[in-house]
Every structure is written in structure tokens, then in C-alpha cells.
Design an enzyme around this catalytic site. Structure first.
Site, PDB file in Angstrom:
ATOM      1  N   HIS A  22     -19.793  -4.668  38.913  1.00 56.03           N
ATOM      2  CA  HIS A  22     -18.508  -4.498  38.219  1.00 56.03           C
ATOM      3  C   HIS A  22     -18.597  -4.842  36.731  1.00 56.03           C
ATOM      4  O   HIS A  22     -17.564  -4.898  36.058  1.00 56.03           O
ATOM      5  CB  HIS A  22     -17.436  -5.354  38.889  1.00 56.03           C
ATOM      6  CG  HIS A  22     -17.118  -4.919  40.281  1.00 56.03           C
ATOM      7  ND1 HIS A  22     -16.177  -3.956  40.564  1.00 56.03           N
ATOM      8  CD2 HIS A  22     -17.642  -5.296  41.468  1.00 56.03           C
ATOM      9  CE1 HIS A  22     -16.125  -3.765  41.873  1.00 56.03           C
ATOM     10  NE2 HIS A  22     -17.005  -4.573  42.436  1.00 56.03           N
ATOM     11  N   SER A  44     -15.773  -9.203  42.165  1.00 52.83           N
ATOM     12  CA  SER A  44     -15.055  -8.001  42.585  1.00 52.83           C
ATOM     13  C   SER A  44     -13.623  -8.246  43.019  1.00 52.83           C
ATOM     14  O   SER A  44     -12.801  -7.338  42.955  1.00 52.83           O
ATOM     15  CB  SER A  44     -15.818  -7.331  43.732  1.00 52.83           C
ATOM     16  OG  SER A  44     -15.895  -8.190  44.858  1.00 52.83           O
ATOM     17  N   LYS A  96     -19.518   2.297  40.550  1.00 54.81           N
ATOM     18  CA  LYS A  96     -18.308   1.769  39.909  1.00 54.81           C
ATOM     19  C   LYS A  96     -18.098   2.536  38.593  1.00 54.81           C
ATOM     20  O   LYS A  96     -17.802   3.712  38.615  1.00 54.81           O
ATOM     21  CB  LYS A  96     -18.412   0.264  39.687  1.00 54.81           C
ATOM     22  CG  LYS A  96     -18.854  -0.532  40.899  1.00 54.81           C
ATOM     23  CD  LYS A  96     -17.977  -0.342  42.109  1.00 54.81           C
ATOM     24  CE  LYS A  96     -18.387  -1.290  43.225  1.00 54.81           C
ATOM     25  NZ  LYS A  96     -18.163  -0.828  44.569  1.00 54.81           N
TER      26      LYS A  96
END
Length: 450
Positions: A267, A239, A298
């Protein structure tokens, strides 16, 4: 707390074995703890804080924040009045005016929080189910619409079954704490997300050097006869650095030493892999990992978390993962939007091609300008500076140019790796990227970062 206004330092009483000690801080012209000389560590991580009363701890932190605010360098909690959009309307923390800012601070990589196809589904279904689930998943909070999302996640991740949580943090902490006992151990990549590391509180944990399979093997060799169960924990995409886990070699070494592997896909989903399914698809390792966790907040553009694994393990976690057992089932709107977003990603209708066009463009520009972006290879770009004051200054100057980026000072990352973090989304036009990159390069030169 006691403070002499004529002094150049603030001092706070500490209590240790009935002996009074002090913590001293230099003060700024504003009369507060000098924000340029201290980091968040001094108010959250310093061992001496254990001997300070709560009132003193609060006074220290708030004085430090006050000094940042006095110098217009407190750029956290900037409020949007129109959600997570490419051009977000932000309330300026100083002037209180509305700024239209290019949003390079969002993890909404595919801009699905605003997708009309998803919003239409949420609007249509929400009145039927209501706003909330009304109970925990093991009791009255079990619903067919949640089961459909779980089946979609399991299918997408190539696992037998999945369960969803009300947050990604809850999924990670609940999964790891639900597995680990006092005779077990988690072995973390040093850059693993905090929610993963927090899962082993009260148990045993070890670390290996970031993305370094040789370091992992050394740790596993040293502990191979010391613990009953071993869990290697990595992020698919990291991240803070935007680099991809070297999963094939990590997986081989972990399994050779009898350890399970958990991959957090927060992610990675919607960003990497041929069809956006994440790290396992990216490497062609579907079905090879023991546990997959992730968030729906996300690229999926909603909120919530999940764990996907074998049916036996999922059933086990239902009754050992406390953040699953004792949390109300997720908000129905987030369940619907997550399901529709995963559908769009799977059908390659979510704009991943445009996202990667933007990623390649930004990476090329940043490297040509001479910025240190580490090993960034996805939608996350760290502009590594190594100086907290320059991080704050660059964030402030970009804010003044209506460019919203995130400052990442110590101790969120090591001192030498403090940075401005920018994220790329699919919705940016080349003209918008050019404007932002031109300003970043100009300010980088002014601050002697490049």
C-alpha cells in the site's frame, strides 16, 4: 445437525472423545442463526469447531450468511460490470438492478487499471506473447518481458535484483517460508498483513505492539539467544489503518540485535515517497532494508507480487520459495501493465499529486465531522465504530445512497476497532467527494457514531 423448529436456539453436535457435546446459537425471526449476535469468528475461529463435522461447519456459516441476506445486510461480493472505476456499475445483491456507485472500496489508488496508456500497451503486446507464460519461472516460464519487469522493480526499490510472483500473497508467504526454519523466528508488527503472518506457519513467530519500537526491542532482547535467524516483518503502509511504518527506528533496533528487516510495500508503492517509490524513498532509506516485498495489485493497478533484495538472496529464494518454484509465471497482460504503470509512477505521470489533494481533503472533512479515523495518513481511511451491527448498518445505508465502502467487522480487526473502511483514489472530483462525505456525516449522526 439437529434442530427443533419450536426452539429459540439452533444446536449442532460436536464430537470429543466419543462424548456428544453441542454448540448453541440464538435464531432470528427468519429462522437462521442471528447475524446480529455473532461474528465470523464463531464460524471460523472458535476452537470448538475442531470437533464439528464439515457438514455442521458449513451449515453454521451458511445459516449466519442467510440471516444477513434476509435482512439485506450481506454486502460482500458485490459484482461490478465495468471494472474498477471511480463510478462503478454494481449489481445490487438484493434487487439485481444495476447501481452506479462511487467506488470507495478499491485499492486502485491511481486508477491505473483503466489508464488508456497502459491498456494500449497491453493490447499491442499481448498477441505477440499470448495469454499465459506456459510454465513455471525456473523452467519454460522464464521470459524476457518478465525479466524486464523484475529489473524495473529492483531499480525502483533500490535493490540489486527482484523476482515476480503470480500474486502478492504468494510473494509474502513464499519469501518468509523460504527463509524460516524450525530454529528461526519472525517478529511481526501486530497489524502486519495476513499473507506475511501465514509465511511463518510451521515455524516460530512473535509479535510486537503496532508501530512501537520499544515493544520491538523488548521482544528482541527476550529472544536474542534463542534463535539462529531473526526476521522483523512490517508493512510500509498498514492496510487497515492507513498509517506509515516508523521504519527508521524499527530498522535501527532490528539491526542492532542482528535481525533482518522485511518491508511489505503493498500500500506504499505509488502512494508515498517523493516520486511514489514507497517507504524507503519516503524516509531516505534506500538500500538499507534487507528485503522488500509487495504486490502489483494496488496503485500499480494490475496483479502479481514481487520480492526485491540482494542478488545472493534472490538466487536463494528462487530455489527455496515454493510459491515461486511451483507456480506458473504471471499472466503476460499483468506483466506488461505492471511495467508500464511503474514507468508512469517513476516519471511522476500517474496522478499522485491529485491523489494527495483528495487525501488531504477527505481527512480534513472526516476529522472536522468528529469521526475516529485512528492514525490514518495515506489513502486508507478507517471510520472506527467498535460495533459490528453499526458497521453493517452504515455500510448498508451508504450502499442505498450509491456509495461503495467496505465493512470490516471482528475478527478482521479487534472488536473495539471494527470499522467502515474507505479508500481514496486520484480520479474523484471534489463534487463526488462532497456528496459522499455529506452522506457519511449524515448517516454517522443518525447512528450516533459522531
Amino acid at each position: 445437525m439437529s434442530f427443533n423448529p419450536t426452539s429459540s436456539r439452533k444446536h449442532y453436535h460436536l464430537f470429543e472423545e466419543e462424548q456428544i457435546d453441542h454448540m448453541y446459537f440464538d435464531i432470528s425471526p427468519a429462522g437462521e442463526i442471528d447475524a446480529n449476535k455473532y461474528s465470523l469468528y464463531n464460524f471460523t475461529g472458535d476452537p470448538k469447531l475442531e470437533y464439528a463435522e464439515w457438514e455442521s461447519r458449513m451449515d453454521m456459516m451458511n445459516s449466519w450468511f442467510s440471516d444477513m441476506k434476509a435482512n439485506e445486510r450481506f454486502l460482500y461480493e458485490r459484482e461490478s460490470i465495468n471494472g474498477s472505476k471511480v463510478v462503478s456499475k454494481i449489481i445490487d445483491p438484493v434487487t439485481k438492478e444495476i447501481r452506479e456507485m462511487l467506488n470507495f472500496a478499491s485499492n486502485d489508488y491511481l486508477n491505473l487499471t483503466q489508464d488508456p496508456r497502459i491498456l494500449e500497451k497491453v493490447t499491442a503486446i499481448a498477441p505477440y506473447y499470448g495469454a499465459g507464460a506456459g510454465g513455471v519461472p525456473l523452467l519454460s516460464g522464464s521470459m524476457n518481458i518478465i525479466k524486464q519487469l523484475q529489473e524495473k522493480i529492483a531499480e525502483m526499490k533500490g535493490m540489486e535484483e527482484a523476482i515476480v510472483y503470480s500474486s502478492g500473497y504468494g510473494a509474502n508467504i513464499g519469501t518468509i517460508s523460504g527463509l524460516l526454519g524450525h530454529r528461526d523466528v519472525a517478529i511481526y508488527d501486530m497489524f502486519a498483513h495476513a499473507s506475511l503472518i501465514d509465511g511463518s506457519k510451521g515455524s516460530n513467530k512473535k509479535f510486537f505492539s503496532h508501530n512501537d519500537s520499544a515493544s520491538l526491542e523488548k521482544v528482541l532482547k527476550n529472544i536474542q539467544n534463542k534463535y539462529i535467524n531473526k526476521l522483523v516483518v512490517v508493512d510500509g503502509v498498514y492496510s487497515m489503518d492507513g498509517d506509515i511504518c516508523k521504519l527508521p527506528e524499527i530498522l535501527d533496533i532490528a539491526h542492532y540485535y542482528g535481525a533482518w528487516v522485511l518491508v511489505d510495500e503493498a500500500h506504499a508503492t505509488g502512494v508515498i515517497g517523493r516520486t511514489g517509490k514507497g517507504t524507503l524513498e519516503y524516509f531516505g532509506l534506500e538500500g538499507k532494508v534487507d528485503i522488500i516485498t509487495g504486490t502489483l495489485s494496488k496503485a500499480v493497478g494490475s496483479v502479481g507480487g514481487y520480492v526485491a533484495a540482494s542478488s545472493r538472496l534472490i538466487n536463494y529464494l528462487k530455489y527455496t520459495s515454493r510459491s515461486y518454484m511451483f507456480s506458473t509465471s504471471p499472466f503476460i497482460g499483468s506483466v506488461v501493465s505492471s511495467y508500464e504503470a511503474l514507468n508512469l509512477i517513476s516519471k511522476q505521470e500517474a496522478g499522485m499529486d491529485k491523489l494527495w489533494e483528495n487525501i488531504r481533503y477527505v481527512k480534513d472533512r472526516l476529522l472536522k465531522a468528529g469521526f475516529n479515523i485512528g492514525n490514518a495518513e495515506t489513502a486508507i481511511f478507517p471510520i472506527i465504530i467498535g460495533d459490528d451491527n453499526k458497521v453493517k448498518e452504515m455500510t448498508y445505508r451508504l450502499h442505498q445512497q450509491n456509495i461503495f465502502v467496505n465493512p470490516v467487522p471482528y475478527p478482521a480487526v479487534p472488536r473495539k476497532l471494527t470499522r467502515v473502511r474507505m479508500t481514496i483514489t486520484a480520479g474523484f472530483s471534489i463534487e463526488q467527494l462532497d456528496y459522499a462525505l455529506n452522506q457519511i456525516e449524515k448517516i454517522g449522526k443518525e447512528l450516533e457514531i459522531i
